[in-house]
Design a protein around this motif. Sequence first.
Motif, PDB file in Angstrom:
ATOM      1  N   LEU A 206       0.820  -1.212   0.000  1.00 15.48           N
ATOM      2  CA  LEU A 206       0.000   0.000   0.000  1.00 15.48           C
ATOM      3  C   LEU A 206       0.853   1.261   0.000  1.00 15.48           C
ATOM      4  O   LEU A 206       0.461   2.289  -0.555  1.00 15.48           O
ATOM      5  N   SER A 207       2.048   1.184   0.621  1.00 14.09           N
ATOM      6  CA  SER A 207       2.877   2.384   0.764  1.00 14.09           C
ATOM      7  C   SER A 207       3.503   2.846  -0.549  1.00 14.09           C
ATOM      8  O   SER A 207       3.943   3.992  -0.658  1.00 14.09           O
ATOM      9  N   VAL A 208       3.549   1.965  -1.541  1.00 14.53           N
ATOM     10  CA  VAL A 208       4.179   2.348  -2.811  1.00 14.53           C
ATOM     11  C   VAL A 208       3.165   2.885  -3.818  1.00 14.53           C
ATOM     12  O   VAL A 208       3.523   3.165  -4.965  1.00 14.53           O
ATOM     13  N   TRP A 209       1.908   3.063  -3.396  1.00 12.85           N
ATOM     14  CA  TRP A 209       0.908   3.537  -4.367  1.00 12.85           C
ATOM     15  C   TRP A 209       1.272   4.891  -4.960  1.00 12.85           C
ATOM     16  O   TRP A 209       0.964   5.137  -6.149  1.00 12.85           O
ATOM     17  N   PRO A 210       1.928   5.801  -4.206  1.00 11.53           N
ATOM     18  CA  PRO A 210       2.303   7.068  -4.854  1.00 11.53           C
ATOM     19  C   PRO A 210       3.253   6.868  -6.029  1.00 11.53           C
ATOM     20  O   PRO A 210       3.133   7.552  -7.049  1.00 11.53           O
ATOM     21  N   ALA A 213       1.259   5.503  -8.892  1.00  4.21           N
ATOM     22  CA  ALA A 213       0.446   6.581  -9.457  1.00  4.21           C
ATOM     23  C   ALA A 213       1.295   7.538 -10.281  1.00  4.21           C
ATOM     24  O   ALA A 213       0.885   7.975 -11.376  1.00  4.21           O
ATOM     25  N   LEU A 214       2.485   7.864  -9.778  1.00  4.24           N
ATOM     26  CA  LEU A 214       3.381   8.747 -10.525  1.00  4.24           C
ATOM     27  C   LEU A 214       3.850   8.091 -11.815  1.00  4.24           C
ATOM     28  O   LEU A 214       3.978   8.746 -12.855  1.00  4.24           O
ATOM     29  N   GLY A 215       4.094   6.775 -11.746  1.00  5.01           N
ATOM     30  CA  GLY A 215       4.495   6.043 -12.943  1.00  5.01           C
ATOM     31  C   GLY A 215       3.406   6.053 -14.006  1.00  5.01           C
ATOM     32  O   GLY A 215       3.672   6.271 -15.191  1.00  5.01           O
ATOM     33  N   ILE A 216       2.164   5.830 -13.564  1.00  4.09           N
ATOM     34  CA  ILE A 216       1.031   5.857 -14.501  1.00  4.09           C
ATOM     35  C   ILE A 216       0.851   7.269 -15.054  1.00  4.09           C
ATOM     36  O   ILE A 216       0.612   7.461 -16.254  1.00  4.09           O
ATOM     37  N   GLY A 217       0.983   8.266 -14.179  1.00  2.43           N
ATOM     38  CA  GLY A 217       0.847   9.655 -14.622  1.00  2.43           C
ATOM     39  C   GLY A 217       1.886  10.027 -15.657  1.00  2.43           C
ATOM     40  O   GLY A 217       1.568  10.691 -16.657  1.00  2.43           O
ATOM     41  N   TRP A 238       7.153   1.136 -19.443  1.00  2.00           N
ATOM     42  CA  TRP A 238       7.808   1.158 -18.121  1.00  2.00           C
ATOM     43  C   TRP A 238       8.522   2.497 -17.913  1.00  2.00           C
ATOM     44  O   TRP A 238       8.903   3.176 -18.862  1.00  2.00           O
ATOM     45  N   ASN A 239       8.705   2.867 -16.621  1.00  2.00           N
ATOM     46  CA  ASN A 239       9.550   4.009 -16.282  1.00  2.00           C
ATOM     47  C   ASN A 239      10.142   3.799 -14.890  1.00  2.00           C
ATOM     48  O   ASN A 239       9.814   2.825 -14.202  1.00  2.00           O
ATOM     49  N   PHE A 240      10.974   4.725 -14.465  1.00  2.00           N
ATOM     50  CA  PHE A 240      11.733   4.551 -13.230  1.00  2.00           C
ATOM     51  C   PHE A 240      10.830   4.520 -11.992  1.00  2.00           C
ATOM     52  O   PHE A 240      11.168   3.885 -10.990  1.00  2.00           O
ATOM     53  N   PHE A 241       9.681   5.170 -12.030  1.00  2.00           N
ATOM     54  CA  PHE A 241       8.766   5.135 -10.891  1.00  2.00           C
ATOM     55  C   PHE A 241       8.272   3.718 -10.640  1.00  2.00           C
ATOM     56  O   PHE A 241       8.162   3.277  -9.486  1.00  2.00           O
ATOM     57  N   LYS A 495       3.331  14.550   2.060  1.00  2.00           N
ATOM     58  CA  LYS A 495       3.330  13.090   2.084  1.00  2.00           C
ATOM     59  C   LYS A 495       2.147  12.582   1.290  1.00  2.00           C
ATOM     60  O   LYS A 495       1.055  13.164   1.331  1.00  2.00           O
ATOM     61  N   PHE A 496       2.375  11.486   0.588  1.00  2.00           N
ATOM     62  CA  PHE A 496       1.327  10.931  -0.266  1.00  2.00           C
ATOM     63  C   PHE A 496       0.643   9.732   0.405  1.00  2.00           C
ATOM     64  O   PHE A 496      -0.200   9.087  -0.179  1.00  2.00           O
ATOM     65  N   TRP A 497       1.072   9.415   1.636  1.00  2.00           N
ATOM     66  CA  TRP A 497       0.465   8.284   2.326  1.00  2.00           C
ATOM     67  C   TRP A 497       0.491   8.512   3.821  1.00  2.00           C
ATOM     68  O   TRP A 497       1.144   9.389   4.318  1.00  2.00           O
TER      69      TRP A 497
END
Length: 497
Positions: A206-210, A213-217, A238-241, A495-497
Amino acid sequence: MSQRGLKEAFVSNLNGTSLQEVALGSFLSPVCLINRGLILILYHQAKGTLPLPFPLISHLLLDFSVLILPLVVSCTVLSSILLQVIMSLTFISTCVFCYINRTNSHPSTRHSKTTISTFLQSHVQFNQVPFVTIFRVFVNVKTAISILAVDFSVFPRRYAKTETYGTGVMDFGVGAYVFANALVCPEARRKTISGSRMNHITKQLLSVWPLVALGIGRLVSVKMADYHEHVTEYGVHWNFFFTLAIVRVVASMLLAVLPASQSWVISLLIGGLYQFTLETSGLKEFIIHNNDRGKNFLHANKEGIFSVVGYVAIYMAGVQVGLYVMQPRSQVKEWLRALLNLLFGSFVLYAVLYICQALVEPVSRRLSNLPFCLWSVAQSLFFISCLGIADMVLLFSKRTSGCQCVPSSWNFHKKQSDSVSDKKTDEIERFCLVQAVSRNQLLFFLLANVMTGLTNSVVDTLSCSSSFSVCVLLLYMFTNCFVIYVLHLCGITVKFW
């Protein structure tokens, strides 16, 4: 060729630079850090007080001019004379250091001879290990500079990410970013797992959702804007996020069932087995030469997916180093011994790297092979050791000058709490750009990515003159720093979480 095609070609088929030049660059940030500290000490000796006049802007300008500007010009217009730049700044540092220690005007040290032996016996206090914080901040700052600078012709092609084999400065930046995250992960800080292991793993997911989300964005924005991308870097989608997210989850799962104190063994096994697989199966051939990206998701993103294995190995090595540097220490000599051990570890890994490159294959960020893992860890240890030694130099200068108000560095242990001194130290830390970036590292990285996209959309980076390119880079970095600095002044932690 279209503008997008030109930009993609500009960052493709590159071979990097030498290991020596990348290592040489590790000296620049520590020297800049020393210069910033010595400037503050000189002002304190002259005026008897800190912070500087008009502190809200003066400290930002000082930090930007001394810590950020040299990094920008040294990887652009002054890249051909990097050694001379470092030697010149070192000469300035040496002269100021000698002047401060000769002047020695503080009343508490005027009649007592400060010797190396008494300095080594001194005790220090801190909330966070200073050189770890500084390492993470400078990795972030250098990454922010590079992701935009690489699109300008003034940025040497040898510093950019390599196509398949080689050692570019930006190749190290990727490995160092993963290593920096591992240094301060919960396992490295010896945080106990609350609840069952399954609950812990769920929390990590759950903690890596930001990051997801940034990767998808980033994926959506790149595709919608038809932004140039180097496909052989991570793949089509794919990307680094995504890499950061997967590495964090996999490493947390491993550390939930295996002892963190044996992270180096896990790292070595993962790197060794992955290299063995590359050599004995068709995986290496598939990653490098199979160009059928339209077949399925795996084919489209093979570099990003398989390189995760190597980054997990780097992360586990970072956890082991984090455990070591977070051990309780109070005396200066204990910290100096720890820094020398880190430096020795770097030399050992470099020796192993040279053997590995001679007998197996060269460094490859694209494959994230064993030589790449060894290089990333060895160079990270070298860089963090240099920063730690720089902090030692500042600590010695603080002792001889009596100025204890240099931010982002060790402070000598006080037998009795001094509320006035503590308040002054907190005030100086509030005006420190290093602390500002440290406070919101992920936001700084995200902001740099957004600003890079915006800059590329309004500036024709390929046709800019050298002087204009440097001006754009400085404005870009000042904007990033200013936003983060204002948030820090306001006490805002995003913070995102």
